[in-house]
Design a protein around this motif. Structure first.
Motif, PDB file in Angstrom:
ATOM      1  N   GLU A   1     -15.793  -3.749   6.772  1.00  0.00           N
ATOM      2  CA  GLU A   1     -16.765  -2.811   6.214  1.00  0.00           C
ATOM      3  C   GLU A   1     -17.883  -3.539   5.484  1.00  0.00           C
ATOM      4  O   GLU A   1     -19.060  -3.209   5.632  1.00  0.00           O
ATOM      5  CB  GLU A   1     -16.085  -1.867   5.210  1.00  0.00           C
ATOM      6  CG  GLU A   1     -15.254  -0.778   5.798  1.00  0.00           C
ATOM      7  CD  GLU A   1     -14.773   0.196   4.725  1.00  0.00           C
ATOM      8  OE1 GLU A   1     -15.298   0.170   3.589  1.00  0.00           O
ATOM      9  OE2 GLU A   1     -13.864   0.983   5.022  1.00  0.00           O
TER      10      GLU A   1
ATOM     11  N   ASP B   1       0.862  -1.176   0.000  1.00  0.00           N
ATOM     12  CA  ASP B   1       0.000   0.000   0.000  1.00  0.00           C
ATOM     13  C   ASP B   1       0.903   1.232   0.000  1.00  0.00           C
ATOM     14  O   ASP B   1       1.530   1.558   1.006  1.00  0.00           O
ATOM     15  CB  ASP B   1      -0.906  -0.007   1.233  1.00  0.00           C
ATOM     16  CG  ASP B   1      -1.976   1.081   1.190  1.00  0.00           C
ATOM     17  OD1 ASP B   1      -1.760   2.095   0.501  1.00  0.00           O
ATOM     18  OD2 ASP B   1      -3.021   0.909   1.841  1.00  0.00           O
TER      19      ASP B   1
ATOM     20  N   VAL C   1     -13.985  -6.445   2.682  1.00  0.00           N
ATOM     21  CA  VAL C   1     -13.349  -5.131   2.674  1.00  0.00           C
ATOM     22  C   VAL C   1     -13.153  -4.682   4.118  1.00  0.00           C
ATOM     23  O   VAL C   1     -14.103  -4.664   4.908  1.00  0.00           O
ATOM     24  CB  VAL C   1     -14.214  -4.102   1.922  1.00  0.00           C
ATOM     25  CG1 VAL C   1     -13.484  -2.765   1.836  1.00  0.00           C
ATOM     26  CG2 VAL C   1     -14.576  -4.616   0.525  1.00  0.00           C
TER      27      VAL C   1
ATOM     28  N   ASP D   1     -11.411  -1.607   6.758  1.00  0.00           N
ATOM     29  CA  ASP D   1     -11.021  -0.200   6.763  1.00  0.00           C
ATOM     30  C   ASP D   1      -9.614  -0.028   7.327  1.00  0.00           C
ATOM     31  O   ASP D   1      -8.899  -1.004   7.595  1.00  0.00           O
ATOM     32  CB  ASP D   1     -12.049   0.634   7.533  1.00  0.00           C
ATOM     33  CG  ASP D   1     -12.115   0.289   9.024  1.00  0.00           C
ATOM     34  OD1 ASP D   1     -11.208  -0.409   9.548  1.00  0.00           O
ATOM     35  OD2 ASP D   1     -13.087   0.720   9.679  1.00  0.00           O
ATOM     36  N   ARG D   2      -9.201   1.219   7.518  1.00  0.00           N
ATOM     37  CA  ARG D   2      -7.847   1.514   8.008  1.00  0.00           C
ATOM     38  C   ARG D   2      -7.575   0.907   9.377  1.00  0.00           C
ATOM     39  O   ARG D   2      -6.427   0.605   9.716  1.00  0.00           O
ATOM     40  CB  ARG D   2      -7.639   3.028   8.083  1.00  0.00           C
ATOM     41  CG  ARG D   2      -7.575   3.720   6.742  1.00  0.00           C
ATOM     42  CD  ARG D   2      -7.375   5.216   6.923  1.00  0.00           C
ATOM     43  NE  ARG D   2      -7.350   5.898   5.635  1.00  0.00           N
ATOM     44  CZ  ARG D   2      -6.249   6.073   4.909  1.00  0.00           C
ATOM     45  NH1 ARG D   2      -5.090   5.620   5.363  1.00  0.00           N
ATOM     46  NH2 ARG D   2      -6.289   6.701   3.758  1.00  0.00           N
TER      47      ARG D   2
ATOM     48  N   ASN E   1     -13.267   0.765  -4.983  1.00  0.00           N
ATOM     49  CA  ASN E   1     -13.632   2.001  -4.284  1.00  0.00           C
ATOM     50  C   ASN E   1     -15.135   2.067  -4.052  1.00  0.00           C
ATOM     51  O   ASN E   1     -15.597   2.391  -2.963  1.00  0.00           O
ATOM     52  CB  ASN E   1     -13.156   3.217  -5.076  1.00  0.00           C
ATOM     53  CG  ASN E   1     -11.654   3.374  -5.061  1.00  0.00           C
ATOM     54  OD1 ASN E   1     -11.012   3.137  -4.038  1.00  0.00           O
ATOM     55  ND2 ASN E   1     -11.076   3.760  -6.187  1.00  0.00           N
TER      56      ASN E   1
ATOM     57  N   ARG F   1      -7.263   0.620   2.916  1.00  0.00           N
ATOM     58  CA  ARG F   1      -8.162  -0.522   2.991  1.00  0.00           C
ATOM     59  C   ARG F   1      -7.434  -1.810   2.660  1.00  0.00           C
ATOM     60  O   ARG F   1      -6.410  -1.832   1.981  1.00  0.00           O
ATOM     61  CB  ARG F   1      -9.326  -0.348   2.017  1.00  0.00           C
ATOM     62  CG  ARG F   1     -10.414   0.619   2.478  1.00  0.00           C
ATOM     63  CD  ARG F   1     -11.540   0.611   1.476  1.00  0.00           C
ATOM     64  NE  ARG F   1     -12.726   1.275   1.952  1.00  0.00           N
ATOM     65  CZ  ARG F   1     -13.430   2.142   1.231  1.00  0.00           C
ATOM     66  NH1 ARG F   1     -13.037   2.456   0.012  1.00  0.00           N
ATOM     67  NH2 ARG F   1     -14.515   2.701   1.725  1.00  0.00           N
ATOM     68  N   LYS F   2      -8.010  -2.922   3.159  1.00  0.00           N
ATOM     69  CA  LYS F   2      -7.525  -4.256   2.820  1.00  0.00           C
ATOM     70  C   LYS F   2      -8.675  -5.037   2.187  1.00  0.00           C
ATOM     71  O   LYS F   2      -9.815  -4.958   2.656  1.00  0.00           O
ATOM     72  CB  LYS F   2      -7.011  -5.022   4.041  1.00  0.00           C
ATOM     73  CG  LYS F   2      -5.801  -4.373   4.708  1.00  0.00           C
ATOM     74  CD  LYS F   2      -6.242  -3.346   5.722  1.00  0.00           C
ATOM     75  CE  LYS F   2      -5.061  -2.680   6.411  1.00  0.00           C
ATOM     76  NZ  LYS F   2      -5.530  -1.546   7.250  1.00  0.00           N
ATOM     77  N   PHE F   3      -8.365  -5.768   1.144  1.00  0.00           N
ATOM     78  CA  PHE F   3      -9.361  -6.558   0.428  1.00  0.00           C
ATOM     79  C   PHE F   3      -8.902  -8.009   0.455  1.00  0.00           C
ATOM     80  O   PHE F   3      -7.804  -8.332  -0.015  1.00  0.00           O
ATOM     81  CB  PHE F   3      -9.496  -6.064  -1.011  1.00  0.00           C
ATOM     82  CG  PHE F   3      -9.821  -4.594  -1.109  1.00  0.00           C
ATOM     83  CD1 PHE F   3     -11.134  -4.157  -1.118  1.00  0.00           C
ATOM     84  CD2 PHE F   3      -8.811  -3.652  -1.178  1.00  0.00           C
ATOM     85  CE1 PHE F   3     -11.440  -2.812  -1.195  1.00  0.00           C
ATOM     86  CE2 PHE F   3      -9.097  -2.299  -1.262  1.00  0.00           C
ATOM     87  CZ  PHE F   3     -10.416  -1.878  -1.265  1.00  0.00           C
TER      88      PHE F   3
ATOM     89  N   GLN G   1     -17.066  -0.587  -4.291  1.00  0.00           N
ATOM     90  CA  GLN G   1     -17.443  -1.883  -3.707  1.00  0.00           C
ATOM     91  C   GLN G   1     -18.688  -2.460  -4.386  1.00  0.00           C
ATOM     92  O   GLN G   1     -19.583  -3.003  -3.738  1.00  0.00           O
ATOM     93  CB  GLN G   1     -17.647  -1.749  -2.195  1.00  0.00           C
ATOM     94  CG  GLN G   1     -16.410  -1.239  -1.473  1.00  0.00           C
ATOM     95  CD  GLN G   1     -16.612  -1.036   0.004  1.00  0.00           C
ATOM     96  OE1 GLN G   1     -17.460  -1.683   0.618  1.00  0.00           O
ATOM     97  NE2 GLN G   1     -15.844  -0.152   0.611  1.00  0.00           N
TER      98      GLN G   1
ATOM     99  N   ASN H   1      -8.742  -1.927  10.302  1.00  0.00           N
ATOM    100  CA  ASN H   1      -8.922  -3.371  10.126  1.00  0.00           C
ATOM    101  C   ASN H   1     -10.285  -3.873  10.582  1.00  0.00           C
ATOM    102  O   ASN H   1     -10.445  -5.038  10.948  1.00  0.00           O
ATOM    103  CB  ASN H   1      -7.807  -4.149  10.840  1.00  0.00           C
ATOM    104  CG  ASN H   1      -6.432  -3.758  10.353  1.00  0.00           C
ATOM    105  OD1 ASN H   1      -6.255  -3.448   9.179  1.00  0.00           O
ATOM    106  ND2 ASN H   1      -5.456  -3.766  11.237  1.00  0.00           N
TER     107      ASN H   1
END
Length: 323
Positions: free
Chosen positions: A239, A133, A231, A233-234, A274, A205-207, A276, A236
């Motif tokens: 989402e 990232d 998904v 968020d920052r 972005n 974000r992590k996917f 989703q 973890n």
């Protein structure tokens, strides 16, 4: 309305006719539309590793011999190669190391990865796949079980870099309560954990993609119990879970999209990470994007700007993309 048209077909290998010719394991597309291939040659002598090459460009090619990463015990696979800054990175599967090229002309730097925790020893074939990232200047790593296939991870972990060392800041599993039950869960929910088959980190974000429980790694287990893109968020926190059709998929090199080839449909489904949401649903046709590729073959796709890439281990079609 989406339109695609084949601009160029690259024949990548004659491996099945000439075993001197290395074949691609994976490819990346740079911002400048340069192509970076990870290629593997045949094993010529028993007890010696295969040749491993990075090939950059199409007409005037640069080759980088990275055979030093092809150890005898290395489980080389498509996720060995990942985008990094203006270049690329490779995982050393025989040692906990990342080899990083910041651009396409530089020499690599090497990051040694320390053990994740007292409970998770990271050594000898444990690093499965990685994503960098650039906004966070950190990596997200898939960590596998010692005896599980190299295509699967059990944990996903945050890796910060301090000098030439990679230091873990967090190691996590997918939490069972956020997903449907699996076959193994019915037998013993205390033993259950969810497989990870791909991940990406972008903009904080992590996917993470999971096909189901640990039984899916076994030859007698199901290939998919479900197919979910999660998904985070920052911080973890989960989402959203996006349910996917069963199939073969990959994150685009830009990490803006997840591209899926459903198992039962001759289409490429493109999810905007972005938004989703499923953004494009493109039919696979010989005259527009398949060319000579059989629609029944395993294939990967990538989307970069106004170019759609559709390919197998022997052919890569570069297509215009209008929407």
């Amino acid at each position: 309305m989406i339109k695609t048209s084949i601009l160029e077909s690259l024949h990548l290998t004659n491996f099945w006719e000439d075993r001197e010719d290395p074949y691609p394991l994976n490819y990346l597309v740079t911002d400048d539309q340069d192509l970076v291939f990870l290629k593997r040659g045949p094993v010529k002598e028993l007890g010696k590793p295969a040749k491993l090459l990075i090939e950059i460009g199409r007409e005037e090619k640069r080759q980088i011999d990275v055979s030093y990463l092809a150890g005898l015990n290395t489980g080389l696979h498509r996720n060995t190669l990942f985008p990094y800054k203006d270049g690329f990175g490779l995982i050393n599967h025989d040692k906990p190391e990342l080899h990083l090229w910041a651009d396409l002309v530089s020499e690599p730097s090497v990051i040694e990865v320390e053990n994740a925790s007292n409970d998770i020893d990271v050594y000898d074939n444990y690093l499965r796949f990685a994503s960098y990232d650039s906004e966070e200047n950190r990596f997200v790593i898939g960590i596998g079980e010692k005896h599980s296939p190299h295509e699967y991870a059990k944990w996903w972990a945050i890796l910060d870099v301090e000098g030439d060392k990679g230091v873990w800041t967090e190691v996590r599993r997918l939490e069972r309560q956020n997903y449907p039950d699996t076959c193994f869960h019915y037998r013993s929910d205390t033993l259950e954990w969810l497989n990870i088959i791909n991940l990406a980190a972008h903009g904080g974000r992590k996917f993470v993609v999971t096909p189901g429980g640990q039984r899916t790694v076994g030859r007698t287990g199901k290939e998919f119990e479900f197919h979910i893109l999660s998904v985070f968020d920052r911080d973890n926190r989960l989402e959203k879970n996006i349910e996917l059709e069963h199939g073969r998929g990959r994150f685009s090199t830009s990490k803006q999209y997840f591209l899926l080839r459903p198992k039962t449909k001759k289409r490429i489904q493109i999810y905007d990470l972005n938004k989703q949401t499923l953004e494009y649903d493109i039919p696979l046709k010989p005259k527009t994007n398949l060319g000579d590729i059989s629609p029944n073959h395993l294939m990967d796709a990538d989307l970069r700007g106004d170019r759609l890439y559709v390919g197998t281990s022997s052919v890569l079609n570069i297509c215009s993309f209008e929407h």
